[in-house]
Design a protein around this motif. Structure first.
Motif, PDB file in Angstrom:
ATOM      1  N   VAL A   1       0.535  -0.947  -0.390  1.00  0.00           N
ATOM      2  CA  VAL A   1      -0.256   0.345  -0.301  1.00  0.00           C
ATOM      3  C   VAL A   1       0.727   1.347  -0.062  1.00  0.00           C
ATOM      4  N   PHE A   2       0.589   1.787  -0.639  1.00  0.00           N
ATOM      5  CA  PHE A   2       1.232   3.628  -0.401  1.00  0.00           C
ATOM      6  C   PHE A   2      -0.079   4.522  -0.477  1.00  0.00           C
ATOM      7  N   GLU A   3       0.419   5.527   0.045  1.00  0.00           N
ATOM      8  CA  GLU A   3      -0.020   6.578   0.605  1.00  0.00           C
ATOM      9  C   GLU A   3       0.438   7.751  -0.903  1.00  0.00           C
ATOM     10  N   ALA A   4      -0.692   8.311  -1.480  1.00  0.00           N
ATOM     11  CA  ALA A   4      -0.645   9.695  -2.671  1.00  0.00           C
ATOM     12  C   ALA A   4      -1.489  10.933  -2.330  1.00  0.00           C
ATOM     13  N   GLY A   5      -1.043  11.946  -2.695  1.00  0.00           N
ATOM     14  CA  GLY A   5      -1.350  12.724  -3.196  1.00  0.00           C
ATOM     15  C   GLY A   5      -2.244  12.273  -3.997  1.00  0.00           C
ATOM     16  N   ILE A   6      -3.637  13.479  -4.223  1.00  0.00           N
ATOM     17  CA  ILE A   6      -4.496  14.017  -5.641  1.00  0.00           C
ATOM     18  C   ILE A   6      -4.325  15.001  -6.166  1.00  0.00           C
ATOM     19  N   GLN A   7      -4.266  15.211  -7.169  1.00  0.00           N
ATOM     20  CA  GLN A   7      -3.826  16.831  -7.650  1.00  0.00           C
ATOM     21  C   GLN A   7      -5.556  16.509  -7.949  1.00  0.00           C
ATOM     22  N   LEU A   8      -6.303  17.903  -7.357  1.00  0.00           N
ATOM     23  CA  LEU A   8      -7.929  18.196  -7.562  1.00  0.00           C
ATOM     24  C   LEU A   8      -8.353  19.843  -8.053  1.00  0.00           C
ATOM     25  N   VAL A   9      -9.143  20.385  -8.301  1.00  0.00           N
ATOM     26  CA  VAL A   9      -9.588  21.615  -8.266  1.00  0.00           C
ATOM     27  C   VAL A   9     -10.598  21.221  -7.105  1.00  0.00           C
ATOM     28  N   GLY A  10     -11.092  22.933  -6.687  1.00  0.00           N
ATOM     29  CA  GLY A  10     -11.656  23.458  -5.192  1.00  0.00           C
ATOM     30  C   GLY A  10     -12.787  22.496  -5.361  1.00  0.00           C
ATOM     31  N   SER A  11     -13.971  22.854  -6.521  1.00  0.00           N
ATOM     32  CA  SER A  11     -14.598  22.700  -6.252  1.00  0.00           C
ATOM     33  C   SER A  11     -14.705  20.811  -5.964  1.00  0.00           C
ATOM     34  N   GLU A  12     -13.683  20.102  -6.100  1.00  0.00           N
ATOM     35  CA  GLU A  12     -13.794  18.694  -6.583  1.00  0.00           C
ATOM     36  C   GLU A  12     -13.291  18.397  -4.453  1.00  0.00           C
ATOM     37  N   VAL A  13     -12.479  19.475  -3.736  1.00  0.00           N
ATOM     38  CA  VAL A  13     -12.386  18.981  -2.293  1.00  0.00           C
ATOM     39  C   VAL A  13     -13.506  19.236  -2.136  1.00  0.00           C
TER      40      VAL A  13
ATOM     41  N   VAL B   1      -0.625   3.271 -14.792  1.00  0.00           N
ATOM     42  CA  VAL B   1       0.590   4.051 -14.759  1.00  0.00           C
ATOM     43  C   VAL B   1       0.588   4.349 -16.732  1.00  0.00           C
ATOM     44  N   ASP B   2       1.239   5.934 -16.566  1.00  0.00           N
ATOM     45  CA  ASP B   2       1.744   6.128 -18.312  1.00  0.00           C
ATOM     46  C   ASP B   2       2.490   7.056 -18.107  1.00  0.00           C
ATOM     47  N   ASP B   3       3.483   6.559 -18.701  1.00  0.00           N
ATOM     48  CA  ASP B   3       4.665   7.736 -19.233  1.00  0.00           C
ATOM     49  C   ASP B   3       5.248   8.248 -18.179  1.00  0.00           C
ATOM     50  N   GLY B   4       5.609   7.234 -16.653  1.00  0.00           N
ATOM     51  CA  GLY B   4       6.293   7.998 -14.795  1.00  0.00           C
ATOM     52  C   GLY B   4       5.398   8.705 -14.167  1.00  0.00           C
ATOM     53  N   GLU B   5       3.832   8.462 -14.447  1.00  0.00           N
ATOM     54  CA  GLU B   5       2.830   9.041 -14.204  1.00  0.00           C
ATOM     55  C   GLU B   5       1.715   8.498 -13.208  1.00  0.00           C
ATOM     56  N   VAL B   6       1.156   8.224 -12.311  1.00  0.00           N
ATOM     57  CA  VAL B   6       0.258   7.551 -12.300  1.00  0.00           C
ATOM     58  C   VAL B   6      -1.272   8.008 -12.320  1.00  0.00           C
ATOM     59  N   TRP B   7      -2.243   8.235 -12.941  1.00  0.00           N
ATOM     60  CA  TRP B   7      -3.449   8.017 -12.911  1.00  0.00           C
ATOM     61  C   TRP B   7      -4.671   8.007 -11.598  1.00  0.00           C
ATOM     62  N   LEU B   8      -6.033   8.439 -11.425  1.00  0.00           N
ATOM     63  CA  LEU B   8      -6.387   7.179 -11.232  1.00  0.00           C
ATOM     64  C   LEU B   8      -7.686   7.627 -11.977  1.00  0.00           C
TER      65      LEU B   8
ATOM     66  N   ALA C   1     -16.729  24.518 -11.909  1.00  0.00           N
ATOM     67  CA  ALA C   1     -17.291  23.246 -11.868  1.00  0.00           C
ATOM     68  C   ALA C   1     -16.344  22.420 -12.208  1.00  0.00           C
ATOM     69  N   HIS C   2     -16.489  20.784 -12.149  1.00  0.00           N
ATOM     70  CA  HIS C   2     -15.377  20.075 -12.340  1.00  0.00           C
ATOM     71  C   HIS C   2     -16.471  18.660 -13.359  1.00  0.00           C
ATOM     72  N   GLU C   3     -15.655  18.281 -14.461  1.00  0.00           N
ATOM     73  CA  GLU C   3     -15.878  16.727 -14.927  1.00  0.00           C
ATOM     74  C   GLU C   3     -16.476  15.553 -13.570  1.00  0.00           C
ATOM     75  N   PRO C   4     -17.094  15.341 -13.102  1.00  0.00           N
ATOM     76  CA  PRO C   4     -16.724  14.014 -12.535  1.00  0.00           C
ATOM     77  C   PRO C   4     -16.423  12.418 -12.721  1.00  0.00           C
ATOM     78  N   ASP C   5     -16.537  12.378 -14.017  1.00  0.00           N
ATOM     79  CA  ASP C   5     -15.743  10.818 -13.900  1.00  0.00           C
ATOM     80  C   ASP C   5     -14.222  11.438 -14.575  1.00  0.00           C
ATOM     81  N   ARG C   6     -13.717  12.630 -15.189  1.00  0.00           N
ATOM     82  CA  ARG C   6     -11.993  12.807 -15.279  1.00  0.00           C
ATOM     83  C   ARG C   6     -11.151  11.589 -14.799  1.00  0.00           C
ATOM     84  N   LYS C   7      -9.981  11.339 -15.746  1.00  0.00           N
ATOM     85  CA  LYS C   7      -8.907  10.741 -14.966  1.00  0.00           C
ATOM     86  C   LYS C   7      -8.471  12.135 -14.263  1.00  0.00           C
ATOM     87  N   ARG C   8      -7.553  11.452 -12.811  1.00  0.00           N
ATOM     88  CA  ARG C   8      -6.967  12.547 -11.944  1.00  0.00           C
ATOM     89  C   ARG C   8      -5.502  12.118 -11.469  1.00  0.00           C
ATOM     90  N   LYS C   9      -4.431  13.254 -11.178  1.00  0.00           N
ATOM     91  CA  LYS C   9      -3.629  12.776 -11.283  1.00  0.00           C
ATOM     92  C   LYS C   9      -2.830  12.491  -9.789  1.00  0.00           C
TER      93      LYS C   9
END
Length: 158
Positions: free
Chosen positions: A28-40, A57-64, A80-88
């Motif tokens: 198990v790894f603890e990861a931060g996630i890149q979000l916009v304000g409305s997602e938080v 894992v794509d090109d040295g980056e991990v996406w949710l 507003a944000h897109e609800p189903d987008r992939k997040r870094k």
């Protein structure tokens, strides 16, 4: 201003209970996630579903991918944000390398276990996992039932 109390809002922990049933957790790894304000804000309201999500894992980056964060009700159209987008996901390079090796060479899966707040930031527990077979699940259920029955018997004997 003396005597005023700060009210703390308890942020929810979003658990993926299905993951431990369907997968054998390797690491198990603890990861931060890149979000916009409305997602938080939506996460603070508990408007998240991570049951169908997975890591990629794509090109040295991990996406949710596949996590659904519902739109925040009070966000305007431009905020507003897109609800189903992939997040870094934010991880160290060596952790990303470990995950890439596990996914590509060992044919394992990246599964989010939970999402929670830590020091005001959203964190994700991302696990390297191996899928369980049907008979493994039945064995785990039988063991859990046996342990429950044993605990009941102990309670009656006391």
């Amino acid at each position: 201003m003396a005597g005023t109390k700060k009210t703390t809002v308890r942020a929810p922990t979003i658990d993926n209970r299905r993951a431990r049933h369907d997968y054998e957790i390797v690491e198990v790894f603890e990861a931060g996630i890149q979000l916009v304000g409305s997602e938080v804000k939506s996460i603070r309201d508990g408007q998240v579903q991570i049951n169908e999500a997975y890591g990629r894992v794509d090109d040295g980056e991990v996406w949710l991918v596949g996590a659904r964060i519902a739109p925040y009700a009070n966000a305007t159209s431009w905020g507003a944000h897109e609800p189903d987008r992939k997040r870094k996901l934010l991880l160290h390079k060596r952790e990303i390398a470990t995950m890439a090796e596990a996914v590509n060479e060992k044919r394992l899966t990246l599964v989010p276990l939970r999402m929670w707040f830590k020091d005001g930031k959203v964190k994700v527990d991302l696990a390297i996992a191996r899928g369980k077979k049907t008979y493994d699940k039945r064995h785990a259920i039988a063991a859990r039932d046996a342990a429950r029955d044993e605990d009941r018997e102990r309670g009656r004997r006391r």
